[in-house]
Design a protein around this motif. Structure first.
Motif, PDB file in Angstrom:
ATOM      1  N   THR A 151       0.820  -1.215   0.000  1.00  0.00           N
ATOM      2  CA  THR A 151       0.000   0.000   0.000  1.00  0.00           C
ATOM      3  C   THR A 151       0.854   1.264   0.000  1.00  0.00           C
ATOM      4  N   ALA A 152       0.283   2.318  -0.539  1.00  0.00           N
ATOM      5  CA  ALA A 152       0.869   3.656  -0.485  1.00  0.00           C
ATOM      6  C   ALA A 152      -0.226   4.588   0.029  1.00  0.00           C
ATOM      7  N   ARG A 153       0.004   5.199   1.197  1.00  0.00           N
ATOM      8  CA  ARG A 153      -1.006   6.048   1.842  1.00  0.00           C
ATOM      9  C   ARG A 153      -0.529   7.487   1.875  1.00  0.00           C
ATOM     10  N   ARG A 154      -1.412   8.402   1.503  1.00  0.00           N
ATOM     11  CA  ARG A 154      -1.069   9.821   1.552  1.00  0.00           C
ATOM     12  C   ARG A 154      -0.866  10.290   2.990  1.00  0.00           C
ATOM     13  N   ASP A 155       0.126  11.135   3.175  1.00  0.00           N
ATOM     14  CA  ASP A 155       0.351  11.790   4.454  1.00  0.00           C
ATOM     15  C   ASP A 155       0.857  13.186   4.160  1.00  0.00           C
ATOM     16  N   GLY A 156      -0.055  14.122   4.051  1.00  0.00           N
ATOM     17  CA  GLY A 156       0.310  15.469   3.630  1.00  0.00           C
ATOM     18  C   GLY A 156       0.742  15.453   2.179  1.00  0.00           C
ATOM     19  N   ASP A 157       1.934  15.965   1.915  1.00  0.00           N
ATOM     20  CA  ASP A 157       2.473  15.949   0.553  1.00  0.00           C
ATOM     21  C   ASP A 157       3.267  14.683   0.263  1.00  0.00           C
ATOM     22  N   ASP A 158       3.393  13.801   1.252  1.00  0.00           N
ATOM     23  CA  ASP A 158       4.183  12.591   1.103  1.00  0.00           C
ATOM     24  C   ASP A 158       3.290  11.362   0.929  1.00  0.00           C
ATOM     25  N   TRP A 159       3.972  10.251   0.651  1.00  0.00           N
ATOM     26  CA  TRP A 159       3.319   8.944   0.603  1.00  0.00           C
ATOM     27  C   TRP A 159       4.052   8.014   1.561  1.00  0.00           C
ATOM     28  N   ILE A 160       3.306   7.132   2.236  1.00  0.00           N
ATOM     29  CA  ILE A 160       3.879   6.148   3.146  1.00  0.00           C
ATOM     30  C   ILE A 160       3.631   4.762   2.544  1.00  0.00           C
ATOM     31  N   ILE A 161       4.711   4.039   2.239  1.00  0.00           N
ATOM     32  CA  ILE A 161       4.606   2.739   1.577  1.00  0.00           C
ATOM     33  C   ILE A 161       4.863   1.618   2.578  1.00  0.00           C
ATOM     34  N   ASN A 162       3.972   0.616   2.572  1.00  0.00           N
ATOM     35  CA  ASN A 162       4.117  -0.558   3.419  1.00  0.00           C
ATOM     36  C   ASN A 162       3.839  -1.823   2.614  1.00  0.00           C
ATOM     37  N   GLY A 163       4.650  -2.841   2.829  1.00  0.00           N
ATOM     38  CA  GLY A 163       4.451  -4.110   2.130  1.00  0.00           C
ATOM     39  C   GLY A 163       5.782  -4.767   1.822  1.00  0.00           C
ATOM     40  N   SER A 164       5.755  -5.772   0.976  1.00  0.00           N
ATOM     41  CA  SER A 164       6.984  -6.466   0.609  1.00  0.00           C
ATOM     42  C   SER A 164       6.886  -6.985  -0.820  1.00  0.00           C
ATOM     43  N   LYS A 165       8.028  -7.126  -1.448  1.00  0.00           N
ATOM     44  CA  LYS A 165       8.129  -7.629  -2.818  1.00  0.00           C
ATOM     45  C   LYS A 165       9.057  -8.843  -2.832  1.00  0.00           C
ATOM     46  N   ARG A 166       8.830  -9.727  -3.768  1.00  0.00           N
ATOM     47  CA  ARG A 166       9.567 -10.999  -3.797  1.00  0.00           C
ATOM     48  C   ARG A 166      10.270 -11.226  -5.133  1.00  0.00           C
ATOM     49  N   PHE A 167      11.426 -11.902  -5.084  1.00  0.00           N
ATOM     50  CA  PHE A 167      12.201 -12.288  -6.269  1.00  0.00           C
ATOM     51  C   PHE A 167      12.570 -11.079  -7.129  1.00  0.00           C
ATOM     52  N   ILE A 168      12.975  -9.990  -6.519  1.00  0.00           N
ATOM     53  CA  ILE A 168      13.243  -8.764  -7.263  1.00  0.00           C
ATOM     54  C   ILE A 168      14.673  -8.768  -7.812  1.00  0.00           C
ATOM     55  N   THR A 169      14.775  -8.788  -9.150  1.00  0.00           N
ATOM     56  CA  THR A 169      16.069  -8.850  -9.817  1.00  0.00           C
ATOM     57  C   THR A 169      16.907  -7.612  -9.515  1.00  0.00           C
ATOM     58  N   ASN A 170      18.174  -7.835  -9.192  1.00  0.00           N
ATOM     59  CA  ASN A 170      19.163  -6.791  -8.891  1.00  0.00           C
ATOM     60  C   ASN A 170      18.903  -6.067  -7.577  1.00  0.00           C
ATOM     61  N   ALA A 171      17.945  -6.542  -6.788  1.00  0.00           N
ATOM     62  CA  ALA A 171      17.634  -5.857  -5.526  1.00  0.00           C
ATOM     63  C   ALA A 171      18.847  -5.694  -4.613  1.00  0.00           C
ATOM     64  N   PRO A 172      19.724  -6.712  -4.471  1.00  0.00           N
ATOM     65  CA  PRO A 172      20.852  -6.550  -3.544  1.00  0.00           C
ATOM     66  C   PRO A 172      21.803  -5.410  -3.888  1.00  0.00           C
ATOM     67  N   ASN A 173      21.873  -5.031  -5.173  1.00  0.00           N
ATOM     68  CA  ASN A 173      22.774  -3.928  -5.521  1.00  0.00           C
ATOM     69  C   ASN A 173      22.060  -2.809  -6.269  1.00  0.00           C
ATOM     70  N   ALA A 174      20.750  -2.741  -6.143  1.00  0.00           N
ATOM     71  CA  ALA A 174      19.984  -1.691  -6.829  1.00  0.00           C
ATOM     72  C   ALA A 174      20.139  -0.352  -6.124  1.00  0.00           C
ATOM     73  N   ASP A 175      20.151   0.696  -6.911  1.00  0.00           N
ATOM     74  CA  ASP A 175      20.202   2.060  -6.384  1.00  0.00           C
ATOM     75  C   ASP A 175      18.825   2.700  -6.328  1.00  0.00           C
ATOM     76  N   VAL A 176      17.905   2.177  -7.144  1.00  0.00           N
ATOM     77  CA  VAL A 176      16.555   2.732  -7.177  1.00  0.00           C
ATOM     78  C   VAL A 176      15.570   1.614  -7.510  1.00  0.00           C
ATOM     79  N   PHE A 177      14.389   1.675  -6.895  1.00  0.00           N
ATOM     80  CA  PHE A 177      13.357   0.672  -7.089  1.00  0.00           C
ATOM     81  C   PHE A 177      12.103   1.332  -7.661  1.00  0.00           C
ATOM     82  N   MET A 178      11.567   0.729  -8.728  1.00  0.00           N
ATOM     83  CA  MET A 178      10.283   1.151  -9.253  1.00  0.00           C
ATOM     84  C   MET A 178       9.225   0.299  -8.544  1.00  0.00           C
ATOM     85  N   VAL A 179       8.529   0.910  -7.603  1.00  0.00           N
ATOM     86  CA  VAL A 179       7.669   0.174  -6.673  1.00  0.00           C
ATOM     87  C   VAL A 179       6.200   0.374  -7.034  1.00  0.00           C
ATOM     88  N   PHE A 180       5.485  -0.730  -7.141  1.00  0.00           N
ATOM     89  CA  PHE A 180       4.053  -0.684  -7.438  1.00  0.00           C
ATOM     90  C   PHE A 180       3.271  -0.950  -6.160  1.00  0.00           C
TER      91      PHE A 180
END
Length: 389
Positions: free
Chosen positions: A143-172
């Protein structure tokens, strides 16, 4: 053909030729090292970045090489000739992760972030899959919940390629409370080091050593409004963006399979031409010839299909059924060819350290990621039935 198109064709030919030389002269000899260490040597990563491989599918406006889909598959045929972990190192930058920005981002976001991805300064990951949302990503519960001008993301993703050395994540994440299915999903760009973002230890996989995957956990991860892909207009459009990225990615993976098909055929022919059994090389036995003939035919069919589908993708005539058909056929074909290659090698093909044994394990994943073969069957069938209606 105009002078401009001739120059462009020459440029592409030069890129493909240089990558072919690099793969065969530098990466293939390093395959055992990569398999034994489960890591890509720094020298190979640096050379790949220098060659522009982190951004070959990203337009030159944003620092990439700007290859069309037809040109991209020619390049990926060469990348597929060696361990899949080589292509995986920069594949998500060009594919599903980089295309999140290309397909869904604002122009301001593209100009700010794509050059970092294209240059290899950033390694990007595509964080869509979850424990309960793999083949059906519409079932995601992050989930992504609004908090003012920000978003608060909670949850988990699995089997994400390059995650151990990724600099940025495109999160759904599901950004609209109470939404279900494909509705209410948005995409966010979350940089490594953001408080609350944790990458689990890398997964222990059957094959594809050197290509790292891991779970990614989001615990009250706060991100600014500027990280919402597409800005305010992008809210709720994450699923559509993901599907567009996957269509491109499926052709890319199909081309990768073709490259491995070629390597497996070459390994099989070489072995059958030199291995002596019963007083003659095994390639003289008709049953071995039958295995070779079936593999060569699969290779020809897969390569032709991928080229045809790439052309249709470029002209916009088919960006749904064709990509799934190519990915389905090529990933199944490489599995068949890998199996025959092991059979042709006999007992040697079952031994660690022999390329066909390693490729046999590596190839198995192609029928699973970017949508399983069964998902491709559904996409293909529903696509043609929908067109008939």
């Amino acid at each position: 053909m105009s002078a401009e198109s001739t120059d462009e064709a020459g440029f592409i030919d030069e890129i493909v030729a240089s990558v072919r030389r690099f793969v065969r002269d530098e990466v293939v000899p390093a395959e055992t090292e990569i398999a034994d260490t489960d890591a890509m040597p720094d020298r190979i990563r640096a050379a790949a970045a220098e060659m522009g491989l982190f951004g070959f599918a990203i337009p030159d406006l944003y620092g990439g090489l700007g290859l069309s889909m037809s040109d991209e598959v020619r390049l990926v045929f060469e990348l597929g000739y060696t361990t899949p972990s080589f292509r995986s190192m920069f594949g998500t930058n060009n594919g599903i992760a980089g295309h999140v920005l290309l397909e869904g981002a604002t122009e301001e976001q593209k100009k700010a972030y794509l050059p970092k991805i294209a240059s290899g300064e950033w390694v990007a990951s595509f964080a869509l899959t979850e424990e309960g949302a793999g083949s059906d990503p519409a079932g995601l519960v992050t989930t992504a919940r609004r908090d003012g001008d920000d978003w608060i993301i909670n949850g988990s993703k699995r089997f994400i390629t390059n995650a151990p050395n990724a600099d940025v994540f495109m999160v759904f994440a599901r950004s609209q409370e109470g939404s279900t299915g494909a509705k209410g999903i948005s995409a966010f760009m979350v940089e490594r080091g953001t408080p609350g973002l944790t990458v689990a230890p890398k997964d222990a996989k059957m094959g594809q050593a050197g290509a790292w995957t891991a779970d990614v956990i989001f615990d009250d991860v706060r991100v600014g409004a500027h990280t919402l892909i597409g800005g305010p207009a992008g809210e709720g459009r994450g699923y559509v963006t993901a599907m567009k990225c996957l269509a491109h990615g499926r052709i890319h993976i199909a081309a990768l399979c073709v490259g491995m098909c070629q390597r497996l055929v070459d390994e099989s022919v070489s072995y059958a031409s030199t291995r002596v059994q019963g007083g003659k090389v095994i390639g003289e036995h008709q049953l071995i010839q039958g295995l070779l003939a079936d593999s060569v035919t699969d290779l020809y069919a897969a390569r032709s299909l991928v080229k045809d589908v790439a052309a249709a993708f470029d002209d916009g005539s088919d960006r749904r059924v064709g990509p799934s058909a190519a990915k389905y056929f090529a990933s199944e074909a490489v599995g068949r060819i890998a199996d025959r290659a092991v059979q042709i090698h006999g007992g040697s093909g079952y031994m660690r350290g022999v390329p066909v044994e390693r490729f046999y394990r590596d190839a198995r994943l192609f029928r699973i990621y970017e949508g399983t073969s069964q998902i491709q069957q559904l996409v293909i069938a529903r696509g043609v039935l929908s067109a008939a209606r």
